[in-house]
Design a protein around this motif. Structure first.
Motif, PDB file in Angstrom:
ATOM      1  N   THR A  51       0.828  -1.204   0.000  1.00  0.00           N
ATOM      2  CA  THR A  51       0.000   0.000   0.000  1.00  0.00           C
ATOM      3  C   THR A  51       0.860   1.251   0.000  1.00  0.00           C
ATOM      4  O   THR A  51       0.564   2.220  -0.712  1.00  0.00           O
ATOM      5  CB  THR A  51      -0.938  -0.007   1.218  1.00  0.00           C
ATOM      6  N   LEU A  52       1.915   1.250   0.781  1.00  0.00           N
ATOM      7  CA  LEU A  52       2.815   2.407   0.791  1.00  0.00           C
ATOM      8  C   LEU A  52       3.495   2.592  -0.561  1.00  0.00           C
ATOM      9  O   LEU A  52       3.648   3.714  -1.047  1.00  0.00           O
ATOM     10  CB  LEU A  52       3.848   2.256   1.901  1.00  0.00           C
ATOM     11  N   LEU A  53       3.877   1.502  -1.195  1.00  0.00           N
ATOM     12  CA  LEU A  53       4.507   1.581  -2.508  1.00  0.00           C
ATOM     13  C   LEU A  53       3.521   2.028  -3.581  1.00  0.00           C
ATOM     14  O   LEU A  53       3.910   2.618  -4.586  1.00  0.00           O
ATOM     15  CB  LEU A  53       5.106   0.224  -2.869  1.00  0.00           C
ATOM     16  N   SER A  54       2.246   1.803  -3.347  1.00  0.00           N
ATOM     17  CA  SER A  54       1.240   2.168  -4.342  1.00  0.00           C
ATOM     18  C   SER A  54       1.160   3.682  -4.551  1.00  0.00           C
ATOM     19  O   SER A  54       0.776   4.127  -5.634  1.00  0.00           O
ATOM     20  CB  SER A  54      -0.124   1.633  -3.933  1.00  0.00           C
ATOM     21  N   TYR A  55       1.530   4.471  -3.560  1.00  0.00           N
ATOM     22  CA  TYR A  55       1.547   5.927  -3.753  1.00  0.00           C
ATOM     23  C   TYR A  55       2.558   6.327  -4.820  1.00  0.00           C
ATOM     24  O   TYR A  55       2.293   7.203  -5.646  1.00  0.00           O
ATOM     25  CB  TYR A  55       1.840   6.648  -2.439  1.00  0.00           C
ATOM     26  N   ALA A  56       3.695   5.688  -4.832  1.00  0.00           N
ATOM     27  CA  ALA A  56       4.704   5.963  -5.858  1.00  0.00           C
ATOM     28  C   ALA A  56       4.231   5.475  -7.221  1.00  0.00           C
ATOM     29  O   ALA A  56       4.457   6.138  -8.241  1.00  0.00           O
ATOM     30  CB  ALA A  56       6.028   5.308  -5.480  1.00  0.00           C
ATOM     31  N   VAL A  57       3.571   4.328  -7.260  1.00  0.00           N
ATOM     32  CA  VAL A  57       3.047   3.796  -8.522  1.00  0.00           C
ATOM     33  C   VAL A  57       1.990   4.734  -9.089  1.00  0.00           C
ATOM     34  O   VAL A  57       1.968   5.025 -10.294  1.00  0.00           O
ATOM     35  CB  VAL A  57       2.480   2.373  -8.331  1.00  0.00           C
ATOM     36  N   TYR A  58       1.123   5.257  -8.236  1.00  0.00           N
ATOM     37  CA  TYR A  58       0.067   6.163  -8.697  1.00  0.00           C
ATOM     38  C   TYR A  58       0.657   7.467  -9.225  1.00  0.00           C
ATOM     39  O   TYR A  58       0.205   7.979 -10.254  1.00  0.00           O
ATOM     40  CB  TYR A  58      -0.924   6.432  -7.568  1.00  0.00           C
ATOM     41  N   THR A  59       1.669   7.977  -8.542  1.00  0.00           N
ATOM     42  CA  THR A  59       2.338   9.185  -9.022  1.00  0.00           C
ATOM     43  C   THR A  59       2.972   8.942 -10.385  1.00  0.00           C
ATOM     44  O   THR A  59       2.851   9.768 -11.298  1.00  0.00           O
ATOM     45  CB  THR A  59       3.403   9.642  -8.011  1.00  0.00           C
ATOM     46  N   GLY A  60       3.618   7.800 -10.546  1.00  0.00           N
ATOM     47  CA  GLY A  60       4.207   7.453 -11.838  1.00  0.00           C
ATOM     48  C   GLY A  60       3.157   7.293 -12.923  1.00  0.00           C
ATOM     49  O   GLY A  60       3.383   7.663 -14.076  1.00  0.00           O
ATOM     50  N   ALA A  61       2.000   6.750 -12.573  1.00  0.00           N
ATOM     51  CA  ALA A  61       0.914   6.581 -13.544  1.00  0.00           C
ATOM     52  C   ALA A  61       0.399   7.929 -14.027  1.00  0.00           C
ATOM     53  O   ALA A  61       0.141   8.116 -15.220  1.00  0.00           O
ATOM     54  CB  ALA A  61      -0.220   5.763 -12.931  1.00  0.00           C
ATOM     55  N   ILE A  62       0.259   8.870 -13.116  1.00  0.00           N
ATOM     56  CA  ILE A  62      -0.203  10.204 -13.504  1.00  0.00           C
ATOM     57  C   ILE A  62       0.810  10.871 -14.417  1.00  0.00           C
ATOM     58  O   ILE A  62       0.454  11.471 -15.437  1.00  0.00           O
ATOM     59  CB  ILE A  62      -0.485  11.058 -12.252  1.00  0.00           C
TER      60      ILE A  62
END
Length: 100
Positions: A51-62
């Protein structure tokens, strides 16, 4: 005097925003599930780390959505990996499960 923005540009921007919000959400949710199966820790720790890593993934997706040239590539760049991680998550759930 301000000039009107063409409708095609508005639709392209709206599609990119939709891809960033909804496509990014689909990507991040499937990545969170997939990564939680990969971390070799207890279930709660694995889910928290994913879940913590998902914030970085979401930022990269944007960033990805607004960096690519075409809308097709933006959508496919989000949905294909999301689908792949979703299928792999089902396979891991069937055969592997959590390391508890």
């Amino acid at each position: 005097m301000a000039q009107a923005i063409p409708t095609s540009s508005r639709n392209a921007l709206l599609s990119r925003v939709a891809a960033a919000v909804f496509g990014g959400y689909v990507l991040v949710s499937s990545a969170t599930v997939f990564l939680s199966y990969l971390f070799p820790t207890e279930r709660a720790e694995a889910v928290l780390a994913a879940t913590l890593l998902s914030y970085a993934v979401y930022t990269g997706a944007i960033i990805w959505v607004f960096a690519v040239r075409t809308l097709r590539r933006a959508w496919l760049g989000l949905l294909v990996p999301a689908l792949a991680m979703g299928v792999l998550s089902l396979v891991l759930d069937t055969f592997g499960g959590f390391n508890t």
